[in-house]
Scaffold this motif. Structure first.
Motif, PDB file in Angstrom:
ATOM      1  N   ARG A 335       0.840  -1.203   0.000  1.00  0.00           N
ATOM      2  CA  ARG A 335       0.000   0.000   0.000  1.00  0.00           C
ATOM      3  C   ARG A 335       0.873   1.251   0.000  1.00  0.00           C
ATOM      4  O   ARG A 335       1.890   1.308   0.686  1.00  0.00           O
ATOM      5  N   THR A 339      -2.656   4.174  -3.616  1.00  0.00           N
ATOM      6  CA  THR A 339      -3.420   2.915  -3.665  1.00  0.00           C
ATOM      7  C   THR A 339      -4.928   3.168  -3.585  1.00  0.00           C
ATOM      8  O   THR A 339      -5.713   2.523  -4.281  1.00  0.00           O
ATOM      9  N   GLY A 340      -5.313   4.137  -2.750  1.00  0.00           N
ATOM     10  CA  GLY A 340      -6.737   4.452  -2.621  1.00  0.00           C
ATOM     11  C   GLY A 340      -7.320   4.944  -3.932  1.00  0.00           C
ATOM     12  O   GLY A 340      -8.416   4.527  -4.340  1.00  0.00           O
ATOM     13  N   GLN A 341      -6.560   5.820  -4.594  1.00  0.00           N
ATOM     14  CA  GLN A 341      -7.018   6.356  -5.884  1.00  0.00           C
ATOM     15  C   GLN A 341      -7.152   5.243  -6.919  1.00  0.00           C
ATOM     16  O   GLN A 341      -8.114   5.193  -7.685  1.00  0.00           O
ATOM     17  N   GLY A 344     -10.212   3.312  -6.245  1.00  0.00           N
ATOM     18  CA  GLY A 344     -11.364   4.116  -6.652  1.00  0.00           C
ATOM     19  C   GLY A 344     -11.601   4.015  -8.155  1.00  0.00           C
ATOM     20  O   GLY A 344     -12.738   3.809  -8.609  1.00  0.00           O
ATOM     21  N   ASP A 359      -5.429  -4.276   3.419  1.00  0.00           N
ATOM     22  CA  ASP A 359      -4.908  -2.943   3.138  1.00  0.00           C
ATOM     23  C   ASP A 359      -5.732  -2.196   2.083  1.00  0.00           C
ATOM     24  O   ASP A 359      -5.610  -0.977   1.976  1.00  0.00           O
ATOM     25  N   ALA A 360      -6.545  -2.881   1.311  1.00  0.00           N
ATOM     26  CA  ALA A 360      -7.440  -2.158   0.397  1.00  0.00           C
ATOM     27  C   ALA A 360      -8.442  -1.342   1.216  1.00  0.00           C
ATOM     28  O   ALA A 360      -8.863  -0.258   0.798  1.00  0.00           O
ATOM     29  N   ASN A 362      -7.841  -0.050   4.254  1.00  0.00           N
ATOM     30  CA  ASN A 362      -7.111   1.101   4.784  1.00  0.00           C
ATOM     31  C   ASN A 362      -6.877   2.129   3.682  1.00  0.00           C
ATOM     32  O   ASN A 362      -6.886   3.337   3.933  1.00  0.00           O
ATOM     33  N   ALA A 363      -6.693   1.647   2.453  1.00  0.00           N
ATOM     34  CA  ALA A 363      -6.419   2.566   1.343  1.00  0.00           C
ATOM     35  C   ALA A 363      -7.643   3.420   0.996  1.00  0.00           C
ATOM     36  O   ALA A 363      -7.505   4.590   0.647  1.00  0.00           O
ATOM     37  N   VAL A 364      -8.832   2.850   1.086  1.00  0.00           N
ATOM     38  CA  VAL A 364     -10.028   3.647   0.730  1.00  0.00           C
ATOM     39  C   VAL A 364     -10.558   4.457   1.910  1.00  0.00           C
ATOM     40  O   VAL A 364     -11.439   5.300   1.730  1.00  0.00           O
ATOM     41  N   SER A 366      -9.513   6.922   3.487  1.00  0.00           N
ATOM     42  CA  SER A 366      -9.379   8.382   3.437  1.00  0.00           C
ATOM     43  C   SER A 366     -10.385   9.025   2.486  1.00  0.00           C
ATOM     44  O   SER A 366     -10.657  10.222   2.606  1.00  0.00           O
ATOM     45  N   ASP A 367     -10.932   8.284   1.547  1.00  0.00           N
ATOM     46  CA  ASP A 367     -11.963   8.844   0.667  1.00  0.00           C
ATOM     47  C   ASP A 367     -13.017   7.776   0.367  1.00  0.00           C
ATOM     48  O   ASP A 367     -12.944   7.055  -0.633  1.00  0.00           O
TER      49      ASP A 367
END
Ligand SMILES: NC(=O)C1=CN([C@@H]2O[C@H](COP(=O)(O)OP(=O)(O)OC[C@H]3O[C@@H](n4cnc5c(N)ncnc54)[C@H](O)[C@@H]3O)[C@@H](O)[C@H]2O)[C@@H](O)CC1
Ligand SMILES: [K+]
Length: 511
Positions: A335, A339-341, A344, A359-360, A362-364, A366-367
């Motif tokens: 991560r 990763t979050g983007q 998304g 961790d996916a 945890n990655a999302v 924030s948004d």
């Protein structure tokens, strides 16, 4: 499935039984007490004595009915009424009079003799009406019952062990620890949620004449249900004779990294062992061989970029997702800030259901707005710590209000949510709650979550609809753990054992 109710919902059901079904509460109490006596009798030794400890409410009333039936059956019986008689409910008073009219005298608690093996205590002090910590004579009665149990007597609790809060599963101190709890009509939350479930011992639900009324008055989301084995088996139809691997869907796992290739392998093998027709794994090129070494059946897709998963991986992953029926993203991924983007983008563009784990999640976190924009179904499988990060609550707050926290999140973001832990919860996007009874503490070991994500992916890829695919996956995962623990013991259980456990589930279910 069985409804799991709060005390307030139980009262509503009781009122509906009386007003709509002609079942007065006296009759419900009669049925409850009779069932209670039968269970008590089944637990006693041949020379066993019975102590029935009754409180001031209708729970005490149930105990007094049970005492009457035990007396009729010729049992060696003592009954104690704790608290002031004048404060007893009308139904409890009526049943005390009925008992006394048979020339039987209720005693004070102090007058009751000690008990030992073969003897039975009926705990009818408090049920769903407990409103505060037991004190004074009530606390003493609970401690006395605990002492008898310590000396070898079995304790059967009427409806709820006294001292346990029936809406939360949290005990006051002191609280009765029961060997068997006889649940009247429907399950209560505190019997299902820990630590209440453990304090109840074995929970035996008995019909007392209000289930039908309750079923009609308690429809709609909001009332959790306990998944039963027949439900899970029924959600997974047998394989058709005229089928091929394409019939059973293609799972793509996005998982693994240096030092964590095992997470990808467990996910992939669990998906294979859960009936997926094909399983592919996309992972950093340098770990792919390690993943494949564990599972020759899978197909590998090397992600040639380096470092944490980010936007450089978007095009290769979009290509990899072509023609896939379900994606599982998260176990062991590297991560990083993008990763979050990346996730998304995948959610909005990939034409497949997506499971986000580890961790996916945890990655999302924030948004979370990306969840609503997903093209297909999204399933999140957080453990309480991950749920805390998703919600901004503490883990303790999540655990204290598991049902509400999970439901609020699933409905707010339009996802199917699996909140892991003892009694894992599955919540649909419209707020339906499913409580899982399978699983054991042996499964508190690294990698079991990766296995669950693989099962979820496999069931989605086979076209089973949400939320059924997911509560069935959770049930299957827990049962695989229970069956595996028969071989390994709870202490010896490791995540890889669940793969054989899955096969044990399929043979048990003839699937
Ligand atoms: N809801 C239903 O459909 C049925 C309920 N029945 C029984 O009724 C029970 C609920 O009865 P109740 O609502 O009367 O409640 P309980 O019998 O659980 O006890 C409530 C009584 O205890 C008092 N109380 C609460 N906490 C106390 C404390 N810490 N110290 C001292 N007193 C305390 C309350 O003021 C009230 O008088 C159920 O658990 C079940 O056993 C059955 O009779 C059958 C039908
Ligand atoms: K009780």
């Amino acid at each position: 499935m069985q409804w799991v109710l709060t005390a307030a919902q139980m009262r509503e059901a009781e009122q509906a039984a009386e007003s709509q079904h002609g079942m007065p509460s006296a009759l419900l109490m009669e049925n409850a007490g009779r069932a209670l006596a039968e269970v008590a009798r089944s637990l006693a030794g041949p020379q066993g004595r019975f102590h029935v400890v009754c409180g001031p409410g209708n729970n005490g009333g149930d105990g007094l009915v049970a005492a009457r039936f035990l007396l009729e059956g010729g049992a060696r019986l003592s009954v104690a009424v704790v608290g002031e008689r004048g404060k007893m409910t009308a139904e409890a008073q009526r049943n005390l009079k009925a008992l006394e009219s048979a020339a039987f005298t209720a005693q004070s608690l102090e007058a009751l003799p000690e008990l030992g093996p073969g003897d039975v205590v009926v705990d009818a002090l408090f049920g769903t009406g407990l409103s505060r910590a037991p004190a004074g004579p009530f606390a003493e009665a609970i401690q006395r019952m605990q002492r008898w149990r310590g000396a070898g007597a079995r304790v059967v609790a009427a409806d709820v062990p006294s001292g346990l809060q029936s809406d939360t599963g949290e005990p006051f101190s002191p609280c009765v620890e029961a060997d068997v709890t006889v649940s009247f009509g429907l399950f209560k939350r505190g019997q299902i949620l820990e630590p209440g479930a453990s304090l109840c011992g074995e929970v035996r639900r008995v019909d007392i004449g209000l289930s039908l009324a309750a079923a009609r008055s308690l429809t709609g989301p909001g009332v959790p249900r306990l998944v039963e084995e027949a439900d899970a088996r029924g959600a997974l139809p047998p394989r058709r004779a005229d089928s091929h691997k394409g019939t059973y869907g293609h799972v793509l796992g996005v998982a693994g990294s240096r030092g964590k290739s095992g997470a990808a392998a467990l996910l992939a093998r669990a998906a294979l062992r859960s009936g997926a027709g094909l399983v592919s794994v996309a992972t950093r090129a340098e770990v792919l061989e390690g993943v494949m070494a564990h599972a020759p059946e899978i197909m590998g897709i090397p992600l040639e970029a380096s470092g944490p998963l980010g936007l450089a991986d978007l095009e290769p992953l979009l290509a990899a997702a072509e023609g896939k029926d379900a994606l599982v993203i998260g176990p062991g991924i590297p991560r990083g800030p993008e990763t979050g983007q990346l996730i998304g983008e995948l959610l909005t563009r990939v034409d497949a259901d997506v499971v986000l784990d580890a961790d996916a999640l945890n990655a999302v976190a924030s948004d979370l707005s990306v969840l609503r924009r997903a093209k297909r179904q999204v399933v999140l499988t957080p453990h309480p710590g991950e749920m805390a990060r998703l919600t901004g609550l503490s883990t303790k707050e999540v655990q204290a209000r598991r049902l509400e926290v999970a439901r609020d999140f699933a409905m707010a973001h339009g996802v199917t949510l699996v909140l892991k832990g003892t009694r894992t919860l599955t919540v649909s996007a419209d707020g339906e709650l499913f409580i899982n009874p399978t699983g054991n503490p042996g499964m508190a070991t690294g990698g079991t979550g990766d296995v669950l994500s693989g099962i979820c992916g496999a069931f989605l890829a086979q076209g089973f609809p949400v939320p059924d695919a997911i509560w069935a996956a959770v049930y299957t995962h827990g049962l695989a753990g229970d069956l595996a623990a028969r071989r390994s013991g709870k202490v010896g259980l490791i995540a890889g054992d669940l793969l054989q456990g899955l096969c044990d589930v399929w043979t048990r279910w003839d699937r």
